[in-house]
Design a protein around this motif. Structure first.
Motif, mmCIF file in Angstrom:
data_model
loop_
_atom_site.group_PDB
_atom_site.id
_atom_site.type_symbol
_atom_site.label_atom_id
_atom_site.label_comp_id
_atom_site.label_asym_id
_atom_site.label_seq_id
_atom_site.Cartn_x
_atom_site.Cartn_y
_atom_site.Cartn_z
ATOM 1 N N GLY A 50 0.828 -1.210 0.000
ATOM 2 C CA GLY A 50 0.000 0.000 0.000
ATOM 3 C C GLY A 50 0.858 1.255 0.000
ATOM 4 N N ALA A 51 1.943 1.225 0.772
ATOM 5 C CA ALA A 51 2.849 2.376 0.818
ATOM 6 C C ALA A 51 3.591 2.551 -0.507
ATOM 7 N N LEU A 52 3.983 1.440 -1.154
ATOM 8 C CA LEU A 52 4.633 1.547 -2.466
ATOM 9 C C LEU A 52 3.673 2.144 -3.488
ATOM 10 N N ALA A 53 2.422 1.677 -3.481
ATOM 11 C CA ALA A 53 1.424 2.228 -4.400
ATOM 12 C C ALA A 53 1.207 3.711 -4.103
ATOM 13 N N GLY A 54 1.149 4.050 -2.814
ATOM 14 C CA GLY A 54 1.014 5.454 -2.438
ATOM 15 C C GLY A 54 2.217 6.275 -2.877
ATOM 16 N N GLY A 55 3.409 5.686 -2.768
ATOM 17 C CA GLY A 55 4.618 6.369 -3.216
ATOM 18 C C GLY A 55 4.593 6.640 -4.709
ATOM 19 N N LEU A 56 4.083 5.670 -5.476
ATOM 20 C CA LEU A 56 3.940 5.890 -6.925
ATOM 21 C C LEU A 56 2.957 7.025 -7.196
ATOM 22 N N ARG A 57 1.853 7.019 -6.462
ATOM 23 C CA ARG A 57 0.849 8.080 -6.646
ATOM 24 C C ARG A 57 1.437 9.452 -6.294
ATOM 25 N N GLU A 58 2.170 9.517 -5.177
ATOM 26 C CA GLU A 58 2.783 10.798 -4.776
ATOM 27 C C GLU A 58 3.769 11.280 -5.824
ATOM 28 N N ARG A 59 4.572 10.354 -6.327
ATOM 29 C CA ARG A 59 5.560 10.716 -7.359
ATOM 30 C C ARG A 59 4.839 11.200 -8.612
ATOM 31 N N ALA A 60 3.747 10.527 -8.944
ATOM 32 C CA ALA A 60 2.973 10.910 -10.129
ATOM 33 C C ALA A 60 2.340 12.290 -9.948
ATOM 34 N N ASP A 61 1.898 12.593 -8.730
ATOM 35 C CA ASP A 61 1.270 13.890 -8.457
ATOM 36 C C ASP A 61 2.295 15.011 -8.389
ATOM 37 N N GLY A 62 3.546 14.658 -8.096
ATOM 38 C CA GLY A 62 4.609 15.665 -8.018
ATOM 39 C C GLY A 62 5.205 15.906 -9.386
ATOM 40 N N ASP A 63 6.488 16.200 -9.401
ATOM 41 C CA ASP A 63 7.150 16.494 -10.673
ATOM 42 C C ASP A 63 7.584 15.232 -11.410
ATOM 43 N N GLY A 64 7.214 14.051 -10.914
ATOM 44 C CA GLY A 64 7.582 12.802 -11.569
ATOM 45 C C GLY A 64 6.469 12.193 -12.398
ATOM 46 N N GLY A 65 5.417 12.956 -12.698
ATOM 47 C CA GLY A 65 4.269 12.427 -13.430
ATOM 48 C C GLY A 65 4.618 11.838 -14.780
#
Length: 176
Positions: free
Chosen positions: A42-57
């Protein structure tokens, strides 16, 4: 096939032997290992989402496109290489490697488990997560083979395409 959660798919991909190995690393039983895996995934999926929402989209979108074009990995067969063994795993492996340390720290803090053991579990889970992502992406949740390698999801260039949140939701499942 009934829709299972992303975490359930990762646990299924791990299998009982690797789940027992994780239990041993964490000094817990199979149920404790399942809870730790569930929290970590769940944390890895959340980390992907955070990265996607930031400048790593754009990076995350391209990584999902690349995963969709690859043959599904055999997750358990790739275990043991640690994060250093992921160099051949493509762009998604790189994205997951970038979120792995913060995820391990967050999971250790949340669960009270020893940080070194959690870091090792994260290293074990990343290849399995890659395998599950590839399988889910191959089921039509992301661009499929036949698209240009590295192409963005249907709809335009990587910076335009469908909403990245929708893409993540379709592959990772809803926020949990």
């Amino acid at each position: 096939m009934s829709e299972s959660s992303f975490q359930d798919d990762v646990i299924d991909e791990l299998g009982d032997d690797k789940l027992q190995e994780i239990a041993g690393l964490l000094g817990t039983d199979a149920n404790g290992a399942r809870e730790a895996v569930d929290t970590t995934v769940g944390a890895l999926a959340g980390g992907l989402r955070e990265r996607a929402d930031g400048d790593g989209g754009d990076e995350v979108r391209q990584a999902f496109a690349e995963v969709a074009d690859q043959q599904p990995l055999q997750g358990v067969a790739t275990l043991g290489g640690g994060l250093g063994g992921l160099l051949g795993g493509g762009m998604m492996a790189g994205v997951l490697a970038k979120v792995a340390k913060p995820v391990a720290d967050a999971v250790a803090k949340k669960t009270g488990l020893p940080a070194p053991a959690v870091s090792r579990v994260v290293e074990m889970l990343v290849p399995v997560v890659l395998a599950v992502l590839a399988k889910r992406a191959g089921k039509g949740s992301a661009p499929r083979a036949g698209a240009a390698p590295g192409a963005a999801p249907a709809g335009g260039p990587a910076s335009e395409g469908p909403d990245l949140g929708d893409l993540l939701g379709s592959i990772l499942g809803g926020k949990k």
